[in-house]
Design an enzyme around this catalytic site. Structure first.
Site, PDB file in Angstrom:
ATOM      1  N   HIS A 221       0.832  -1.223   0.000  1.00 48.59           N
ATOM      2  CA  HIS A 221       0.000   0.000   0.000  1.00 48.59           C
ATOM      3  C   HIS A 221       0.862   1.267   0.000  1.00 48.59           C
ATOM      4  O   HIS A 221       0.454   2.297   0.505  1.00 48.59           O
ATOM      5  CB  HIS A 221      -0.945   0.062   1.207  1.00 48.59           C
ATOM      6  CG  HIS A 221      -1.697  -1.197   1.447  1.00 48.59           C
ATOM      7  ND1 HIS A 221      -2.943  -1.436   0.909  1.00 48.59           N
ATOM      8  CD2 HIS A 221      -1.375  -2.324   2.140  1.00 48.59           C
ATOM      9  CE1 HIS A 221      -3.361  -2.643   1.289  1.00 48.59           C
ATOM     10  NE2 HIS A 221      -2.412  -3.211   2.033  1.00 48.59           N
TER      11      HIS A 221
ATOM     12  N   LYS B 201      17.078  21.410 -11.652  1.00 45.43           N
ATOM     13  CA  LYS B 201      16.389  20.144 -11.941  1.00 45.43           C
ATOM     14  C   LYS B 201      17.246  19.106 -12.658  1.00 45.43           C
ATOM     15  O   LYS B 201      18.032  19.432 -13.530  1.00 45.43           O
ATOM     16  CB  LYS B 201      15.141  20.398 -12.811  1.00 45.43           C
ATOM     17  CG  LYS B 201      14.035  21.140 -12.142  1.00 45.43           C
ATOM     18  CD  LYS B 201      13.257  20.334 -11.107  1.00 45.43           C
ATOM     19  CE  LYS B 201      12.492  19.179 -11.697  1.00 45.43           C
ATOM     20  NZ  LYS B 201      11.340  19.626 -12.467  1.00 45.43           N
TER      21      LYS B 201
ATOM     22  N   GLU C 283      10.287   7.926 -17.107  1.00 41.81           N
ATOM     23  CA  GLU C 283       8.987   8.575 -17.351  1.00 41.81           C
ATOM     24  C   GLU C 283       8.466   8.225 -18.745  1.00 41.81           C
ATOM     25  O   GLU C 283       7.290   7.916 -18.932  1.00 41.81           O
ATOM     26  CB  GLU C 283       9.118  10.092 -17.236  1.00 41.81           C
ATOM     27  CG  GLU C 283       9.306  10.590 -15.825  1.00 41.81           C
ATOM     28  CD  GLU C 283       9.515  12.095 -15.797  1.00 41.81           C
ATOM     29  OE1 GLU C 283       8.626  12.797 -15.324  1.00 41.81           O
ATOM     30  OE2 GLU C 283      10.581  12.576 -16.265  1.00 41.81           O
TER      31      GLU C 283
END
Ligand code: ARG
Length: 465
Positions: free
Chosen positions: A161, A288, A295
């Site tokens: 979970h 960044k 992705e």
């Protein structure tokens, strides 16, 4: 605008030419040219069989074989004018052959239809893709074994979970993917069995009255056997659906792994460092470093699922046997092949350029009561019924949450308040290493079991030989 009917190999019964709009709409050469090698190999085997059965003379066979070889070299060299008015790969090649060698070329299509010809090309293409996929899957599986070996003994939180559940070895987590891609490999190998059956000789759909030898063609082309029913043969695309479903499963596994890598490379997790050369920056935020590869792999799973959906939907309402709808089967399959093979290759490369932040991962196993199950198991071993043990540990955890500490921060006296059975050996049980190494059940995360799994995998993959 019409093209002349004379170009068309099926022009006989037509009065005029075909509308340019129709040619543009119906052509498939823009994508099925990819199949040329298979089309040519299939034609050569077919011609050899025709000659063997008296349907072609020796000279005709030689002319056909040489003509096809010349065409193949021209296509290889990018020096072949594919024409959309000739619709597809079959007619582009056949027309070029007839233009080059004359009447012998016009005999090649005896006892054959484009319906069994496309099934043949497609099956041969997919058979090769299965073999390529097995190699790519093995590269990927090797990358997991290497990581498992490299990080042997290092711990990390295991989750259910998405909540910290129990500590595991990083290697155990890596070997989970080794298993997944191992099943994908088995699926591809199994799928290949149903692909590798020769359709040639089914002709349009009813078979042929000409004296042919289907088994001979099958053997020449490396098929295991011939298909059993000519109608099924010209109408079947199960093999392509099955292959694309295998592709979907692979991409799905890649996507789950990608999701983990995206999460793990975030500052919140800080579990992995993906090498700079596999990341990109932001055009506005100088700080960044983005995990674009995982992705994109995750994103591309949409295309692969889409391809599978296209094929299923394409086939679901088709009456027997061949219908032109089936021409729409190629692009989704090609796209799935390209997407999944590129994703497998880059993932394997990236895994070789991954660093786990082992300190941080170990640190994350120290909080979150990750060894609470071990305390329950300890009580069970001391004859406390598991449900009762579960309650005792639950109360201990609640107390710790109130105090703002972990189970291991309690003194023996404090912990004994929950159950007098507990003794000082509990602290070893509650340690992360103690917890991990206690899980010696088959397939468990103890160093002993994982070492066995990694060694077996190394042997299987021929690593370190
Ligand atoms: N280009 C066609 C396809 O991909 C080949 C078979 C065409 N057969 C026909 N009878 N029109 O399905």
């Amino acid at each position: 605008m019409e093209s002349s009917k004379s170009e068309k190999l099926w022009g006989g019964r037509f009065e005029g030419g075909t509308a340019a709009s129709v040619e543009a709409f119906t052509e498939s050469i823009s994508y099925d040219s990819r199949l040329y090698r298979y089309d040519i190999a299939g034609s050569k085997a077919h011609a050899t069989m025709l000659a063997d059965n008296g349907l072609l003379s020796k000279e005709e066979l030689t002319a056909i074989t040489e003509g096809l070889t010349t065409i193949e070299s021209k296509i290889d060299a990018g020096d072949f004018p594919f024409k959309s008015e000739l619709e597809d790969i079959h007619m582009n090649i056949e027309k070029a052959l007839i233009d080059a060698i004359g009447p012998a070329g016009a005999k090649l299509h005896s006892a054959r239809s484009r319906n069994d010809q496309i099934a043949l090309d497609f099956r041969m293409y997919l058979r090769d893709q299965c073999d390529i996929f097995v190699v790519l899957l093995d590269d990927l599986r090797r990358a997991f074994v290497s990581l498992a070996r490299k990080y042997m003994g290092n711990v990390m939180p295991g989750y259910t979970h998405m909540q910290r559940a129990q500590p595991v070895l990083i290697s155990h987590h890596m070997m989970a993917y080794f298993e997944m891609f191992g099943r994908d490999r088995e699926r591809i190998i199994d799928c290949r069995k149903r692909i590798n059956i020769s359709p040639l000789g089914a002709a349009a759909m009813a078979g042929t009255g000409l004296p042919i030898d289907r088994e001979m063609v099958a053997e020449l082309l490396g098929f295991d056997k011939v298909t059993a029913n000519s109608m099924d043969t010209s109408g079947d695309r199960d093999f392509a659906i099955e292959f694309t479903s295998c592709c979907t499963m692979i991409q799905l596994h890649l996507s789950r792994l990608s999701e983990e890598l995206v999460l793990w490379s975030s500052q919140e997790f800080s579990f992995v460092q993906i090498a700079d050369k596999f990341c990109t920056g932001s055009s506005i935020m100088p700080q960044k470093k983005n995990p674009d590869i995982p992705e994109l792999i995750r994103g591309k799973s949409g295309r692969v699922v889409g391809s599978l959906m296209s094929l299923i939907t394409l086939m679901k309402g088709l009456p027997m046997t061949y219908n032109r709808d089936m021409q729409e089967d190629k692009e989704p399959v090609f796209d799935a092949v390209d997407t999944v093979s590129a994703s497998m290759a880059i993932m394997a490369e990236m895994l070789g350029n991954l660093d786990f932040n082992t300190e941080r991962m170990a640190e994350c196993t120290q909080t979150g009561f990750m060894t609470a199950t071990d305390l329950a198991d300890y009580l069970v071993l001391h004859n406390v019924p598991f449900r009762e043990a579960h309650g005792i540990v639950g109360r201990a955890v609640a107390t710790c949450i109130e105090k703002g500490c972990e189970l291991t921060d309690l003194t023996l006296a404090e912990i004994k308040e929950f159950s007098p059975i507990i003794d000082k050996d509990i602290f070893e049980v509650l340690s992360v290493e103690g917890s991990v190494n206690s899980r010696i059940s088959t397939g468990g995360t103890s160093t002993q079991r994982v070492e066995e799994a990694v060694s077996a995998a190394e042997k299987q993959m021929g690593i370190g030989e």
